[in-house]
Design a protein around this motif. Structure first.
Motif, PDB file in Angstrom:
ATOM      1  N   ILE A   1       2.961   1.891  -3.286  1.00 13.16           N
ATOM      2  CA  ILE A   1       2.182   2.490  -4.368  1.00 13.16           C
ATOM      3  C   ILE A   1       1.841   3.940  -4.066  1.00 13.16           C
ATOM      4  O   ILE A   1       1.909   4.806  -4.910  1.00 13.16           O
ATOM      5  CB  ILE A   1       0.904   1.657  -4.608  1.00 13.16           C
ATOM      6  N   TYR A   2       1.570   4.168  -2.799  1.00  7.88           N
ATOM      7  CA  TYR A   2       1.260   5.530  -2.377  1.00  7.88           C
ATOM      8  C   TYR A   2       2.434   6.460  -2.674  1.00  7.88           C
ATOM      9  O   TYR A   2       2.285   7.533  -3.239  1.00  7.88           O
ATOM     10  CB  TYR A   2       0.934   5.504  -0.878  1.00  7.88           C
TER      11      TYR A   2
ATOM     12  N   LEU B   1     -10.311   8.499   2.278  1.00  7.67           N
ATOM     13  CA  LEU B   1      -9.426   9.186   1.335  1.00  7.67           C
ATOM     14  C   LEU B   1      -9.331   8.384   0.033  1.00  7.67           C
ATOM     15  O   LEU B   1      -9.082   7.184   0.050  1.00  7.67           O
ATOM     16  CB  LEU B   1      -8.036   9.357   1.937  1.00  7.67           C
TER      17      LEU B   1
ATOM     18  N   TRP C   1      -8.525  -2.035  -1.680  1.00  4.09           N
ATOM     19  CA  TRP C   1      -8.341  -0.582  -1.636  1.00  4.09           C
ATOM     20  C   TRP C   1      -7.774  -0.010  -2.943  1.00  4.09           C
ATOM     21  O   TRP C   1      -7.377   1.133  -3.006  1.00  4.09           O
ATOM     22  CB  TRP C   1      -7.451  -0.195  -0.454  1.00  4.09           C
TER      23      TRP C   1
ATOM     24  N   LEU D   1       2.891   6.972  -6.405  1.00  2.00           N
ATOM     25  CA  LEU D   1       1.911   7.904  -6.953  1.00  2.00           C
ATOM     26  C   LEU D   1       2.276   9.347  -6.593  1.00  2.00           C
ATOM     27  O   LEU D   1       2.245  10.233  -7.446  1.00  2.00           O
ATOM     28  CB  LEU D   1       0.530   7.557  -6.385  1.00  2.00           C
TER      29      LEU D   1
ATOM     30  N   ILE E   1      -6.970   4.625  -5.482  1.00  2.00           N
ATOM     31  CA  ILE E   1      -6.461   3.999  -4.272  1.00  2.00           C
ATOM     32  C   ILE E   1      -7.150   4.622  -3.066  1.00  2.00           C
ATOM     33  O   ILE E   1      -7.388   5.833  -3.045  1.00  2.00           O
ATOM     34  CB  ILE E   1      -4.942   4.250  -4.135  1.00  2.00           C
ATOM     35  N   ARG E   2      -7.465   3.767  -2.116  1.00  5.41           N
ATOM     36  CA  ARG E   2      -8.007   4.311  -0.866  1.00  5.41           C
ATOM     37  C   ARG E   2      -7.094   3.889   0.273  1.00  5.41           C
ATOM     38  O   ARG E   2      -7.335   2.887   0.930  1.00  5.41           O
ATOM     39  CB  ARG E   2      -9.433   3.812  -0.654  1.00  5.41           C
ATOM     40  N   PRO E   3      -6.035   4.648   0.481  1.00  9.46           N
ATOM     41  CA  PRO E   3      -5.028   4.237   1.468  1.00  9.46           C
ATOM     42  C   PRO E   3      -5.570   4.253   2.888  1.00  9.46           C
ATOM     43  O   PRO E   3      -5.212   3.404   3.678  1.00  9.46           O
ATOM     44  CB  PRO E   3      -3.912   5.254   1.294  1.00  9.46           C
TER      45      PRO E   3
ATOM     46  N   LYS F   1       0.833  -1.197   0.000  1.00  8.58           N
ATOM     47  CA  LYS F   1       0.000   0.000   0.000  1.00  8.58           C
ATOM     48  C   LYS F   1       0.868   1.247   0.000  1.00  8.58           C
ATOM     49  O   LYS F   1       0.725   2.154  -0.796  1.00  8.58           O
ATOM     50  CB  LYS F   1      -0.848  -0.025   1.276  1.00  8.58           C
TER      51      LYS F   1
END
Lengths: 504, 1003
Positions: free
Chosen positions: A5-6, B432, B346, A9, B426-428, A2
């Motif tokens: 990728i965050y 959001l 997500w 991005l 994406i929903r981290p 997660k």
């Protein structure tokens, strides 16, 4: 995962933001900007061609010498006793019947709209040339070409409209300026024209041989011819005479072509009678004269691909007045009072035919055939000025300057008169200067129909209103119509500082 | 949520949720936007599954608002939403047809009935004087910048407009269309949104068994109204009448001078003797020769389906329309794939891809020389082809081409378009959502024309071939982050984003002439023998970047606030003015949710007041940042070339000068809206009032005639637009067997100038705060009667329209005009004996006064009937073709044909004739407002009758229908069609009436 990728991005976002938003651009890849142009000698030539030569073309519907309605030789003869047209648009109706309006959207009035900016363009090119780092001799030559073009164009506008606007320093510094520019005075305009032409003469070549590299560029002979016409317009007979005497000097080598009809042929392009012509070529800049004049059923053509729109005519009234006494004038070989159609019928004034092709007047054929012509575009050079025009003007200038008919004046007139297979004039034929000038005016009419001289000639001889009334039957012609109106757009643009010609 | 408690949760993207529940018997309450609320009774269960049922009522309330959606009830701005109903779509030819009259405030003008023709869209008028008043169109998140017809124009004939906006979209793919009208709604698109925004959302797949839908239709079209022209005998008689009037005028006979006919020496010769008229063997109806019964068909197939992880929609369509003019057709094929892929709970991925190909076979519409003008006016006295088999040419006017020969011209336009967007969502953390998307709009167009030697124009040059290709590639990158949070009665959503676009266009064209044979068409340009065949090309690029954000806050569903901000940078502006900033704020109050409103709720179900304020921008002007030189004239595309010796030389001129002060055009708009619902929302009324001011108007300002360069991109003043919009939706009757619903839209706007730049060049009749699209004219005063003197119209003759001399210029002693502080000439207010611009007056403007649409749907058991009307009112019109085409009848001398209304003309033996006399064309002032009227129309756009076949075993749905498109029009206008008749020359493609039958099946 997660988190990775965050981060990715976020990184991509940051990258895109930083790379692309800082320097936003707008580019036209098909134009060249003024930080790199013009710099070289060939750049200089390109802006000279763009500014000084583009107005003086006969490129189908484009240019001052187009064969269509915006050609100055076309509408100025139409607005005289010579020209008429079979087409019935109201545009033609008002020109032919001498009813000019500032609100017209074609023809004479639009010439001011379309060409006044060229005066400014040429002025700016002179500035640009001045700042360029090129060989001085070349620069002088470029400057002379631009000044010749500018003086000539200013004269054309002056002849049509009277005093014109001249570009101010403010306008040259800031082309987007909104400060209206009043018309200069007639004196200022005349001075502008004379200065340009006089300045151009020393650095121009006398004349270019046909077919050589620079044939088609402005010459000393052209500048003298325009200057002579300008002096005639001003009534400065002595100065006009001087110009004429320059042009008959052997160094120019001008002479008359033996037969009138041979002047305007493909074989004789660049003949000794031609002072300056719009260089036309098949597939390049082309004139459309024959297509605008010949009747559709005109059969005597070798090249039948020549399109015939059947428009322009020379009025029967003018034909009777000018040629009545000269039925054998050789110039009538190309000014058809009669023709035989494809079906074998002969048409003339008495029998104009079912299609009324000769109802209004004679066919001003003038030009020969271009064997390569397909459609309306002819590659035969469009002759703008020729020696016969200069000789007859010289004759007039000499006589007017002397205040009497002189043998020399008669001789110059005879050069042109006898070329048409007619008996020479004698001094004794003319009882007075007045009689001589009247005959000379007629002679120029017989010689120069649809070459753009008639309107100015009639005005200079004080006959414009009279002939338009008697020969055209105009009910609207008036002395104020010796000048065309400035376009209403230009008057409006002046916001109270640009004065319209009186009467409009 | 557990009923009766505050314990609540939200699900993840999969719909999974967990909730700590007290043991025992509880009721779980589940709600989701677009689905019906559910209450589930559970008893000590660890795993429960709640299946939500879609709520069609509510689902339709989700409205796309740009970078997100919103419940309709939460809207604070002026947004019209059009849900596209499959049933009625299959009979329309393009998206444009769906939109006309459907949204109050959106004006759709069908410019022409030409197949594939474009339309103009105007949201709340056209208060920008800029060339672009076009709204921004967004398709699945991609802001489209449409190409223009001039980008691919070749040849001498105008082929009419083509649809560059919606032409590439299959109407059946569309889920909904939103029209964003006020600045608070559109500000999120900032710089490009000044003319409003139209958001098109396409359908997407849903999980479940594959669903296959086929729909198809076929129909025929006929001309709704025909031009009524003279036949051969009438024409010959009319020509004789003209000859006689001409003879009278030329010789001053009767009403034209008072002479008696017998006093004239020159005899009157008619064009046709009685014998010739009797012996005439041809009577060709040229319009019949070039027209036919049109035909159209379309087929659409779509498959949707998916699993929990993958959802898809695949659709293909084929559409073909044959126009009512021969050789005139359009074909459209489209393919769409919309794919949604869930990667984890997500993270989502999606792709939208649409491919389309449009092929248009155009006809040379042109003006007078085009096929419409020519086939109405060509002489009926000739056969189509002469004895040699060549197209006959009128010997009296050989410059006009034979109309039927124009059908030989091959004129093909091919447009390929690929529009693709891909996004990652994406929903981290809870609440959001991050979304990034990239997109490409790749447009390739080619226009090919061959004018063969069998046509007049082709014969002039031994065949003329043109090819022009045009490529436009736009790239988009955008990122958004959205955060939502609810606490208590507060609901909060914030969104921030960044977007970058690059626009690239290039064009190449070549042409040749003098071909040895016609059969190559444009496929062998090298075979032509023109000395210097035309070749040209150009290319350009510009970029835009934007930062934007939006905040929504609501309290208890009663108080709603939205604020947006956008900063846009454009490469078109000079350094200091590159960035424009566009804020907006809007508030809504659902007063019907207030406690005090409760007593009224039984009949007044909804009430919302909205107020918004915002700014948007416009940069739609293609300006350079540097002075540039070119070798081509911008007006006619001709080169500045000259020949010296035997070679060609190109001249260069200063073509465009940069304007370092150029800046964004800014629209500042106030909007007040009121939404009311009655009787459980069976009657909904929505009204909007707006007032917008556009400042720093962008325009190519004409420089003074004496300036070296013709025009400059500049900011030229301020305009104002005010208007009102009303939408009423009503369920009139709703029973088990019968229902009747109505939708009414009504709107109007007024555009005026507020301020003008110093560069404004007023004409005598101009007003400083005048209409944007003023209508100025001379005032007419009947026809000039025999013997009547009109001194201010020198040269005038009896029968011409008499125009009023009502005014004159006030002049200074030197003859110049006296002008006021704005430069407007001061007028004397009295006749001055001269008819000139000072006598013209403004009588109105070119805009329709009022626009309306009225849609009715009836259902009876399995039958459905839809009748849809729209109309425009208060339209100024110059005159019908019967009136305008007969103004100048001088072509009678060459057998040109005219409408049968020519008999209304004033003449020596028809002094009561109401149409101007035979020599009106000689008047340099024209006819003024002689035929000008204020008029209107109501068009019945369609009547559709459908029957839904009761559910069969495998079919989930099957419907058949018959449809009449444009069945009738109610109007006092006598021309062909007010909407499609061209103001310029009147030679318009006649509007059509289409009868079709169709079928749609889902299984």
């Amino acid at each position: 995962m997660k988190r990775i990728i965050y981060y990715m991005l976020s990184a991509a976002m940051a990258l895109a933001v930083s790379v692309s938003c800082v320097d936003l651009d707008s580019v036209d890849y098909s134009a060249v900007n003024d930080t790199i142009f013009p710099t070289t000698d060939s750049d200089a030539d390109a802006i000279v061609i763009g500014a000084a030569y583009s107005p003086f073309r006969s490129k189908e519907y484009v240019g001052l010498f187009t064969s269509a309605h915006d050609g100055i030789h076309v509408f100025s003869d139409m607005a005289s006793d010579i020209g008429t047209c079979r087409w019935s648009d109201s545009y033609w109706y008002n020109i032919i019947n001498i009813n000019f309006s500032a609100e017209e959207e074609q023809g004479p009035v639009i010439i001011y709209n379309n060409y006044i900016r060229d005066i400014t363009r040429m002025t700016n090119v002179l500035r640009t040339l001045d700042a360029m780092d090129i060989e001085q001799e070349r620069k002088d030559w470029y400057v002379a070409q631009v000044r010749c073009g500018r003086g000539w164009l200013a004269y054309i506008l002056y002849d049509m409209f009277g005093a014109i606007q001249l570009p101010t320093e403010e306008l040259l510094d800031n082309p987007a300026s909104t400060t209206p520019i009043p018309r200069a005075t007639a004196e200022q305009t005349a001075e502008f024209i004379e200065n340009d032409l006089l300045a151009a003469i020393p650095d121009l070549e006398p004349r270019y041989e046909y077919g050589t590299e620079n044939y088609g560029r402005f010459t000393k002979a052209l500048a003298y011819t325009v200057l002579m016409k300008f002096y005639m317009h001003e009534g400065r007979w002595e100065d006009a005479e001087k110009c004429g005497r320059e042009l008959v000097k052997p160094e120019f080598g001008f002479g008359l072509v033996k037969r009138y009809k041979d002047i305007f042929t493909l074989e004789n392009e660049g003949n000794d009678e031609t002072i300056w012509a719009c260089n036309c070529m098949h597939g390049e800049n082309m004139q459309m004269w024959l297509s605008h004049t010949l009747p559709k059923d005109y059969a005597d053509l070798e090249n039948t691909d020549i399109e015939r729109f059947n428009g322009y005519r020379v009025t029967w009234e003018f034909m009777d007045a000018a040629f009545g006494d000269y039925p054998d004038d050789e110039r009538l070989e190309v000014l058809l009072t009669e023709y035989t159609s494809a079906s074998g019928d002969t048409y003339n004034q008495e029998n104009p035919g079912a299609l009324e092709n000769l109802q209004l007047g004679a066919v001003p054929m003038k030009y020969g055939e271009d064997p390569e012509q397909i459609g309306m575009g002819s590659g035969i050079d469009w002759i703008v000025f020729r020696y016969a025009d200069v000789l007859t003007l010289l004759s007039e200038a000499i006589a007017r300057n002397a205040g009497a008919v002189t043998q020399e004046a008669v001789n110059y007139l005879n050069d042109v008169h006898t070329r048409a297979g007619l008996e020479p004039y004698e001094m004794s034929d003319f009882a007075s200067l007045e009689a001589f000038l009247t005959e000379l005016l007629d002679e120029r009419g017989r010689e120069l129909w649809f070459e753009g001289c008639r309107r100015s000639d009639l005005i200079r001889h004080g006959k414009y209103v009279e002939y338009c009334k008697t020969r055209k039957g105009s009910v609207t012609v008036d002395e104020h119509m010796e000048l065309f109106p400035l376009p209403q757009d230009v008057i409006n643009e002046g916001k109270g500082v640009i004065v319209q010609n009186p009467g409009y | 949520m557990i009923q009766g408690t505050n314990t609540a949760t939200t699900t993840d993207l999969d719909g999974k949720f967990s909730l700590m529940c007290p043991s025992g018997n509880i009721v779980l309450f589940a709600s989701c936007l677009g689905y019906k609320d559910q209450s589930v009774r559970i008893w000590n269960s660890d795993n429960i599954r709640i299946v939500m049922e879609p709520d069609m009522e509510v689902l339709e309330e989700a409205v796309a608002i740009g970078y997100g959606t919103m419940k309709k009830s939460d809207l604070t701005g002026a947004v019209s939403s059009i849900k596209v109903d499959d049933g009625n779509v299959s009979s329309v030819t393009s998206v444009t047809n769906i939109l006309a009259g459907k949204a109050a405030g959106l004006e759709v003008s069908m410019g022409s009935a030409n197949p594939g023709a474009g339309a103009t869209f105007r949201i709340r008028g056209a208060a920008s004087v800029n060339s672009s008043n076009d709204p921004l169109i967004i398709i699945d998140g991609f802001p489209i910048s449409p190409s223009t017809d001039s980008d691919i124009a070749v040849g001498d004939y105008d082929t009419g407009s083509s649809d560059n906006v919606f032409g590439s979209i299959n109407p059946n793919d569309i889920e909904s269309i939103e029209v964003l009208k006020d600045a608070s709604s559109t500000a999120i698109y900032g710089a490009r949104a000044a003319n409003g925004v139209i958001i098109v959302t396409t359908k997407r797949g849903s999980s479940g068994a594959p669903k296959v839908t086929y729909s198809g239709s076929g129909g025929i079209s006929v001309m709704a109204r025909r031009y009524e022209m003279m036949d051969a005998t009438e024409l010959m008689n009319a020509a004789n009448t003209y000859a006689y009037e001409r003879w009278m005028l030329d010789n001053g006979v009767g009403i034209y001078g008072g002479k008696a006919p017998e006093d004239v020496i020159k005899p009157y010769i008619p064009y046709y003797t009685d014998e010739q008229i009797a012996a005439n063997q041809y009577d060709t109806d040229w319009f019949d020769e070039i027209s036919r019964v049109g035909y159209q068909t379309q087929h659409n197939l779509s498959i949707t389906g998916g699993s929990d992880y993958t959802k898809y929609l695949v659709s293909g369509s084929y559409f073909r329309q044959n126009g009512i003019i021969k050789e005139n057709d359009v074909t459209r094929a489209t393919l769409r794939i919309n794919l949604d892929q869930k990667i984890t709970s997500w993270m989502n991925l999606g792709v939208n891809l649409s491919l389309s190909r449009n092929t248009l076979n155009a006809i040379p519409l042109g003006g007078m020389d085009g096929i419409i003008g020519n086939s109405t006016s060509y002489t009926p006295l000739l056969p189509v082809k002469d004895e040699n088999g060549d197209y006959s040419i009128n010997p009296k006017n050989s410059m006009i081409p034979n109309p039927a020969s124009l059908l030989e011209i091959t004129n093909i336009t091919k447009k390929n378009r690929a529009l693709g967007t891909a996004f990652l969502e994406i929903r981290p953390v809870e609440g959001l959502t991050l979304r990034g998307s990239i997109g490409l709009d790749a447009n390739f167009q080619k226009h090919q024309v061959y004018v063969p030697t069998s046509t007049l124009e082709g014969a002039l040059v031994d065949g003329h071939a043109d090819q022009r290709s045009y490529e436009k590639n736009d790239y988009l990158v955008d990122f958004t982050a959205t955060y939502s949070k609810d606490w208590g009665k507060h609901s909060f959503t914030a969104m921030a984003g960044y977007s970058w676009q690059q626009f690239n266009a290039e064009s190449f064209s070549a042409s040749n002439e003098e071909f040895p044979v016609d059969s190559f068409l444009f496929n062998n340009l090298g075979a032509g023998n023109a000395v210097r065949p035309d070749v040209s090309s150009w290319a350009n690029m510009y970029e835009m970047a934007s930062f934007f954000g939006r905040v929504n806050w609501s309290y208890g569903d009663r108080y709603l606030v939205t604020a947006t901000f956008r900063a846009d940078g454009s490469g078109r502006f000079a350094k200091n003015n590159k960035w424009g900033y566009f804020p907006s704020v809007a508030a809504g109050w659902r007063f019907s949710e207030e406690p005090f409103f409760a007593p009224l709720k039984s009949w007044w179900s909804n009430g919302k007041l909205r107020l918004s304020f915002g700014q948007t921008g416009n940069s739609a002007i293609n300006a350079q940042q540097m002075n540039v030189y070119r070798n081509v004239n911008g007006d006619d595309g001709k080169e500045y070339n000259t020949q010296f010796g035997t070679s060609n030389h190109q001249g260069f001129v200063l073509y465009e000068i940069a304007n370092p002060n150029l800046k964004w055009e800014t629209t500042t708009e106030w909007n007040v809206g009121l939404d009311l619902g009655f009787f459980d929302n069976r009657l909904n009324i929505s009204a909007e009032y707006f007032d917008k001011v556009i400042s720093d108007l962008l325009q190519w300002r004409d420089l003074m005639r004496i300036s070296e360069v013709r025009s400059i991109a500049d900011n030229i003043g301020k305009t104002q637009s005010r208007g009102f919009e009303l939408t009423i939706n009503s369920v009139n009757i709703s029973t088990k067997d019968f229902s009747w619903t109505s939708d009414l839209t009504f709107s109007f706007y007024r555009d005026r100038w507020l301020e003008r730049a110093d560069s404004w060049t007023p004409r005598a009749f101009d007003q400083y705060d005048g209409w944007l699209r003023r209508w100025d004219t001379y005032l007419s005063d009947g026809l000039i009667q025999p013997g009547e003197e009109v001194p201010w119209m020198p040269g005038a003759v009896a029968g011409q329209v008499k125009l009023k001399d009502i005014n004159g210029y006030v002049r200074n002693p030197d003859g110049t005009y006296v002008v006021d502080e704005h430069g407007i000439p001061v007028l004397s207010g009295e006749p001055d004996g001269v008819l000139n611009e000072a006598d013209r007056v403004i009588i109105g403007n070119n805009d329709p006064g009022y626009l309306a649409g009225f849609n009715n749907t009836f259902r009876y058991r399995n039958f459905d009937l839809n009748i849809y009307f729209y109309g425009q009112f208060g339209l100024l019109n110059y005159g019908s073709y019967q009136q305008i085409w007969t103004v100048d009848v001088s072509g009678l001398s060459t057998d040109r044909n005219y409408p049968v209304s020519i008999t209304n003309k004033f003449s020596h033996d028809n002094l009561d004739g109401t149409y101007p006399g035979y020599f009106q064309n000689q008047s340099q002032w024209g006819i003024g407002d002689y035929f000008t009227t204020k008029t209107w129309f109501i068009r019945c756009r369609n009547i559709t009758l459908g029957y839904t076949i009761p559910k069969q075993k495998r079919l989930t749905n099957m419907r058949v229908y018959v449809d009449v498109n444009n069945p009738f029009i109610i109007t006092p206008y006598e021309g062909i069609d007010l909407e499609t008749d061209s103001l310029d020359d009147g030679y318009s493609y006649p509007n059509i009436r289409t009868f079709s039958v169709g079928l749609s099946i889902t299984f």
